[in-house]
Design a protein around this motif. Sequence first.
Motif, mmCIF file in Angstrom:
data_model
loop_
_atom_site.group_PDB
_atom_site.id
_atom_site.type_symbol
_atom_site.label_atom_id
_atom_site.label_comp_id
_atom_site.label_asym_id
_atom_site.label_seq_id
_atom_site.Cartn_x
_atom_site.Cartn_y
_atom_site.Cartn_z
ATOM 1 N N ASP A 1 0.859 -1.193 0.000
ATOM 2 C CA ASP A 1 0.000 0.000 0.000
ATOM 3 C C ASP A 1 0.898 1.247 0.000
ATOM 4 O O ASP A 1 1.552 1.535 1.007
ATOM 5 N N PRO A 2 0.924 1.965 -1.125
ATOM 6 C CA PRO A 2 1.832 3.120 -1.192
ATOM 7 C C PRO A 2 1.385 4.308 -0.347
ATOM 8 O O PRO A 2 2.083 5.325 -0.289
ATOM 9 N N ASN A 3 0.224 4.185 0.329
ATOM 10 C CA ASN A 3 -0.220 5.246 1.246
ATOM 11 C C ASN A 3 0.166 4.932 2.690
ATOM 12 O O ASN A 3 0.036 5.784 3.568
ATOM 13 N N HIS B 1 9.194 8.073 -12.605
ATOM 14 C CA HIS B 1 8.657 9.426 -12.543
ATOM 15 C C HIS B 1 9.581 10.294 -11.704
ATOM 16 O O HIS B 1 9.847 9.976 -10.548
ATOM 17 N N TYR B 2 10.048 11.361 -12.318
ATOM 18 C CA TYR B 2 10.836 12.340 -11.570
ATOM 19 C C TYR B 2 9.866 13.344 -10.966
ATOM 20 O O TYR B 2 9.178 14.065 -11.701
ATOM 21 N N VAL B 3 9.808 13.355 -9.655
ATOM 22 C CA VAL B 3 8.905 14.265 -8.949
ATOM 23 C C VAL B 3 9.766 15.391 -8.382
ATOM 24 O O VAL B 3 10.603 15.153 -7.502
ATOM 25 N N LEU C 1 7.143 3.973 -9.621
ATOM 26 C CA LEU C 1 8.512 4.167 -9.136
ATOM 27 C C LEU C 1 8.871 5.638 -9.353
ATOM 28 O O LEU C 1 8.793 6.127 -10.484
ATOM 29 N N VAL C 2 9.233 6.316 -8.278
ATOM 30 C CA VAL C 2 9.558 7.739 -8.411
ATOM 31 C C VAL C 2 10.960 8.027 -7.886
ATOM 32 O O VAL C 2 11.496 7.274 -7.074
ATOM 33 N N ASP D 1 16.169 8.751 -3.580
ATOM 34 C CA ASP D 1 16.649 8.078 -4.785
ATOM 35 C C ASP D 1 15.522 7.318 -5.473
ATOM 36 O O ASP D 1 15.359 7.403 -6.685
ATOM 37 N N HIS D 2 14.777 6.562 -4.692
ATOM 38 C CA HIS D 2 13.600 5.922 -5.275
ATOM 39 C C HIS D 2 12.627 5.522 -4.176
ATOM 40 O O HIS D 2 13.022 5.241 -3.045
ATOM 41 N N ASP D 3 11.383 5.562 -4.538
ATOM 42 C CA ASP D 3 10.334 5.005 -3.690
ATOM 43 C C ASP D 3 9.126 4.814 -4.584
ATOM 44 O O ASP D 3 9.171 5.127 -5.785
ATOM 45 N N TRP D 4 8.066 4.299 -4.011
ATOM 46 C CA TRP D 4 6.859 4.024 -4.782
ATOM 47 C C TRP D 4 5.738 4.872 -4.219
ATOM 48 O O TRP D 4 5.418 4.748 -3.040
ATOM 49 N N ILE D 5 5.168 5.741 -5.034
ATOM 50 C CA ILE D 5 4.020 6.515 -4.555
ATOM 51 C C ILE D 5 2.919 6.481 -5.614
ATOM 52 O O ILE D 5 3.176 6.145 -6.772
#
Length: 471
Positions: free
Chosen positions: A16-18, A342-344, A378-379, A394-398
């Motif tokens: 769960d990305p939340n 995705h670059y946020v 993947l952001v 560097d990276h995470d999932w949102i």
Amino acid sequence: MSSSASVPALRGAPADPNALDPKVWPEGAHRDEAGRLVVGGVDAAALAARFGTPLYVVDEQVARSRAARTRAAFERAAASVGTSVTVYYAGKAFLSGAVVRWMTDEGLAIDVATGGEFAVALAAGAEPARIGFHGNNKSLSEIERAVAAGVGTIIIDSEVEVRRVADAASRAGRVQRVRLRVNSGVHASTHEFLATAHEDQKFGIALPDAARVVADIRSHDSLDFVGLHCHIGSQIFDAAGFAESAERLLSVHAELSAVAPVPELNLGGGFGIAYTEADEPAPIEEIADGIARAVARACERLGVPVPRLAFEPGRSIIGPAGVTLYTVGTVKPVPTDEGWRHYVSVDGGMSDNIRTAMYGAAYTARLASRVSDEPASLVRVVGKHCESGDVVVDHDWIPHDVAPGDLLAVAATGAYCWSLASNYNHVPRPPVVAVSGGVARVIVHGETEEDLLARDAGLSDHDDDAHGVTA
Ligand code: LLP
């Protein structure tokens, strides 16, 4: 030594990305009915509306309770081997007047590494006798100020410093308590830049030289040698490295005790925290017990009494209490070897958190203003600075629908983020807000562009010529 930061190993998508992993987010952080992140009883959207972003948020109760828990853990462990302990809060992790008061309220002493940190600790009311003063290159004026204020201990870091401290103390008519920082030779299992007790680095003196330097210290009437000090590194997850280091120090400690009593042993800080769900630091109680047992065993083997212990944690106390809030400005899908990333882009970056660029640190990011049912993407969370290495996470999932205007929170930013902040690209440093029981208050003011301009002499000093120096 490599000069490039390491790259965190790629983590898989969370179920769960939340979700807010309690290991990573400040204790008690949760989402309200609207899905907003709530820290210290205050929701992220309210904080951003009132103070703007980027914003450092520190949960006062979490910082206090981690300080109290650490002290209790070490006190219990020390008592179980028949000794006592002083826990210093290592101010380099994050020091401000409020933080000094929280720590001293919770019974911690304060560890400072410069005249500036010392000044903050004193101004906030820390008892000088409960301050330890570090630094591999203390200036004469720093030494003199520390001695004059009645600092508890000065940690001598080099041979040349023995005379400097001795002379300052005798000029002031004082006997100064000192420790000697040594390298135990233990390489802590952590990023190379953070491991400080192996030989090829600037801190302390080599263990084989300790007896000679301590003899020199003891030859000065103005110095009182209280014991050895070692700090083996930072972000260390278990007791093994500390235990090994303690054993090595204690054999020298025993040699020194044969000449005159050595009352203390300071094993530094360096206890790790979870930045992502992949990090598994042992509970502080387990680490404290492991170290105390190793100390007791070594003392028994060496036939010396168990000395009083001292520790200097910074990150493990304040790191998990902090969260940084950012506003998302742009979202860009970029094709990579691993697929689309995705670059946020957020409104801060390496000026408020240099750790990712500097150490290859891994962090956790979550949407803070809402939840979303969209699948996770993947952001890479990046800042607004003119540098491709300006990476916050560097990276995470949102959630896939992350969009401009969303608030993003990065967890575990309480340590070494504000304290390492810069004005790169003339970006003003953000404020620090403490939250507690639903109330938010500024504990460090943010800078404004006017503040930056005011320091620019070419802009603020109007009669430039009058300030010129002529030969
Ligand atoms: N004592 C001494 C003598 C130290 O040098 C340090 C940290 C500490 C205590 C506190 O260590 P802690 O418990 O916070 O790990 N900027 C790096 C960390 C540098 C640590 C320097 N010394 C980072 O952001 O990870």
